[in-house]
Design an enzyme around this catalytic site. Structure first.
Site, mmCIF file in Angstrom:
data_model
loop_
_atom_site.group_PDB
_atom_site.id
_atom_site.type_symbol
_atom_site.label_atom_id
_atom_site.label_comp_id
_atom_site.label_asym_id
_atom_site.label_seq_id
_atom_site.Cartn_x
_atom_site.Cartn_y
_atom_site.Cartn_z
ATOM 1 N N GLY A 122 9.084 15.323 11.082
ATOM 2 C CA GLY A 122 7.956 14.574 10.809
ATOM 3 C C GLY A 122 6.994 16.342 9.833
ATOM 4 N N GLY A 123 6.205 15.281 9.335
ATOM 5 C CA GLY A 123 4.679 15.605 9.332
ATOM 6 C C GLY A 123 4.239 16.976 10.575
ATOM 7 N N GLY A 176 19.421 50.509 -5.694
ATOM 8 C CA GLY A 176 18.348 49.256 -5.576
ATOM 9 C C GLY A 176 17.172 49.097 -4.104
ATOM 10 N N ALA A 177 17.562 49.260 -3.111
ATOM 11 C CA ALA A 177 17.045 49.402 -2.509
ATOM 12 C C ALA A 177 15.982 50.318 -1.506
ATOM 13 C CB ALA A 177 18.468 49.439 -1.286
#
Ligand code: HXC
Length: 514
Positions: free
Chosen positions: A169-170, A404-405
């Site tokens: 949880g938290g 693009g790399a």
């Protein structure tokens, strides 16, 4: 006076015994240290000052009314690591399973505020069953108080989390906001809900280890940045990683004046990259030759292994290394690698750690799986992170810089300060074979000797497009260098850039593609 003193002594003794000897024994039997023992290993000898040792909860709810242990399940305070101030909290599983109630949360909040206001790192040692069930909404509120401070502190001082027991949880969301999450193999787990809840909701049978063990988070989810075999190794790793970091975002990393030797002769770099561009090699070896002897500290070692990230020292300077790994998936950028790299680049940028990028990348990974899962969105994170970063940025293209790399991996166009290429570098829109098949499709279809014609076109392509000298002519790389010159150039560059100041346009905050 005697009575006053013995009363204090009695209370202190009770606080030291936390949840009682039988629970301490259980902790030891599981191979775990107690909260206090962990602090002793973590901090410099006798440097710890405890705060709130005598804090107790005031809940009158079921199961709590008759038990008011001192400390309320967390040991908090401050001390030093390698002589530098740090704040620490260490959850005590022997007290209500380290669960978080009002008093427990307030103690953590206190050291978070101190860390932020005094500009020193904060380390959280988590061993907690999450929100204390009996304190209900008050414990949920306590978590929210902590999350808020985690967020406001992010980028101001380093926040390091070690997961040292079952955390639910938290107890997992606070570490998730922090900069580094370390786990211990076999004794630590992180999950939003445990196996029982999973079973009741989805009927799925799963063990704690498979659901949220150290290997799961280090190799699959990427939640954990590093895994260690036991508590002591994990705590020692926190001590080590702090040697690369400054105290806060206004500070500079510590300069190391010793141990500037390297593991190997630099000329060994000249023969690392194979002549055949389709053959792989181990970029880790390049890193190990380049950095100060044995100084590489890997981050996310088992996750997205096609991209190596880690801290190191070079000529005594702290640096962050981001390097494509041709030995894994040919060093391609996929979703996981993009997210891993983006987070690391932003961490280094936040804390004034210069970035060294070693580039050998065939591009982004194509295909339906990656497109459907959002390679565009996730790849943009890495691009955004590099564009935004204002620390010194030094890049070495060791072989491929395609498509693009090329732009993404700290190119000159996105404010790379010093960009070098090795003589065998291939800087182009794509690799020679793919380009030739597109540009000369018809000629190759109509010839009786397609192979020899393809070889001819490939040579032409390399000559005209795919070499480092075209980029050098445009000034897109600052020089073409021999591999054995790399370390010297980089150290020299780090020295030259040490007073670099570049700012981004004024804004509330950017809108990083999440
Ligand atoms: C109160 C708790 C507790 C909790 C454990 N204990 N979790 N007490 N609140 N959340 C107590 C137990 O009663 C026990 O007390 C002691 O801690 C040790 O627990 P065990 O179950 O005996 O230990 P173990 O077998 O090792 O199992 C550990 C565990 C399990 C996996 C953590 O206790 C567990 O599943 N706890 C509940 C986890 C959970 O669902 N937490 C709430 C998450 S929701 P005694 O007296 O016997 O020593 C949440 C909301 C915040 O956190 C969300 C924010 C985003």
């Amino acid at each position: 006076m005697k009575d006053y003193y013995s009363d204090l002594e009695r209370r202190r003794k009770a606080a030291q015994l936390s949840g009682g000897q039988s629970r301490i024994d259980r902790q030891h039997d599981q191979g775990k240290l107690t909260a206090r023992e962990r602090i002793t290993v973590l901090l410099d000898e006798e440097s710890f000052t405890e705060l709130g040792q005598l804090v107790r909860h005031h809940s009158t709810d079921f199961g709590l009314a008759d038990r008011h242990p001192y400390g309320d399940g967390v040991v908090t305070g401050y001390g030093t690591i390698h002589g530098r101030l740090v704040y620490v909290y260490s959850q005590d599983f022997t007290v209500f399973g380290g669960s978080l109630g009002r008093a427990h949360a307030s103690k953590i909040v206190q050291v978070q505020d101190l860390a932020l206001n005094n500009g020193a790192p904060i380390i959280g040692l988590s061993d907690s069953g999450g929100a204390r069930i009996q304190e209900g909404v008050v414990s949920l509120g306590g978590y929210a108080d902590i999350f808020l401070r985690n967020t406001l502190t992010s980028g101001v001082v380093p926040q390091i989390s070690a997961i040292m027991g079952p955390c639910a949880g938290g107890a997992v969301y606070s570490p998730a906001i922090t900069d580094l999450v370390f786990m211990v193999q076999g004794t630590s787990y992180m999950f939003v809900t445990g196996p029982d809840v999973v079973h009741s909701v989805t009927q799925e049978e799963v063990t704690s280890e498979t659901l949220g063990g150290a290997t799961t988070h280090a190799e699959r989810s990427g939640v954990a940045h590093a895994v260690y075999p036991n508590d002591v190794a994990c705590l020692e790793a926190i001590r080590t990683v702090l040697t690369y970091l400054p105290q806060n975002c206004e500070d500079q990393p510590v300069m190391h004046h010793r141990n500037h030797t390297t593991a190997e002769n630099q000329s060994n770099l000249d023969s690392i990259v194979p002549e055949d561009p389709n053959k792989s090699y181990d970029m880790q070896r390049v890193i190990d030759v380049l950095v100060d002897n044995g100084s590489f500290f890997s981050i996310h070692d088992g996750f997205a292994r096609n991209l190596i990230c880690g801290f190191a020292k070079m000529g005594g300077y702290s640096i962050g290394i981001v390097a494509n790994q041709p030995a894994h998936l040919a060093g391609v950028l996929d979703i996981d690698a993009s997210v891993k790299g983006a987070r690391f680049v932003r961490f280094c940028d936040a804390f004034n750690i210069p970035l060294i990028t070693l580039e050998d990348v065939p591009g982004f990974l194509p295909g339906k799986d990656q497109e459907w899962r959002g390679i565009i969105r996730h790849g943009a994170k890495l691009l955004y992170a590099y564009c935004e970063a204002t620390v010194p940025k030094l890049t070495v293209i060791t072989r491929k810089a395609y498509g693009g790399a090329y732009d993404v991996m700290s190119s000159k166009h996105i404010r790379g300060d010093l960009n070098y290429a090795w003589p065998n570098a291939e800087i182009a829109v794509m690799g020679a074979k793919g380009a030739v098949r597109i540009l000369h499709r018809n000629e190759l279809k109509n010839t009786t000797y397609p192979e020899s014609l393809e070889n001819k076109f490939t040579d032409q392509y390399k000559e005209r497009f795919s070499n480092p000298y075209i980029a050098a002519e445009y000034g897109y790389v600052d020089d073409v260098i021999f591999p054995h010159e790399t370390r010297e150039r980089l150290i020299n560059g780090l020295e030259m850039l040490r007073n670099k100041v570049v700012t981004n346009p004024r804004k509330k905050h950017g809108n990083l593609p999440l």
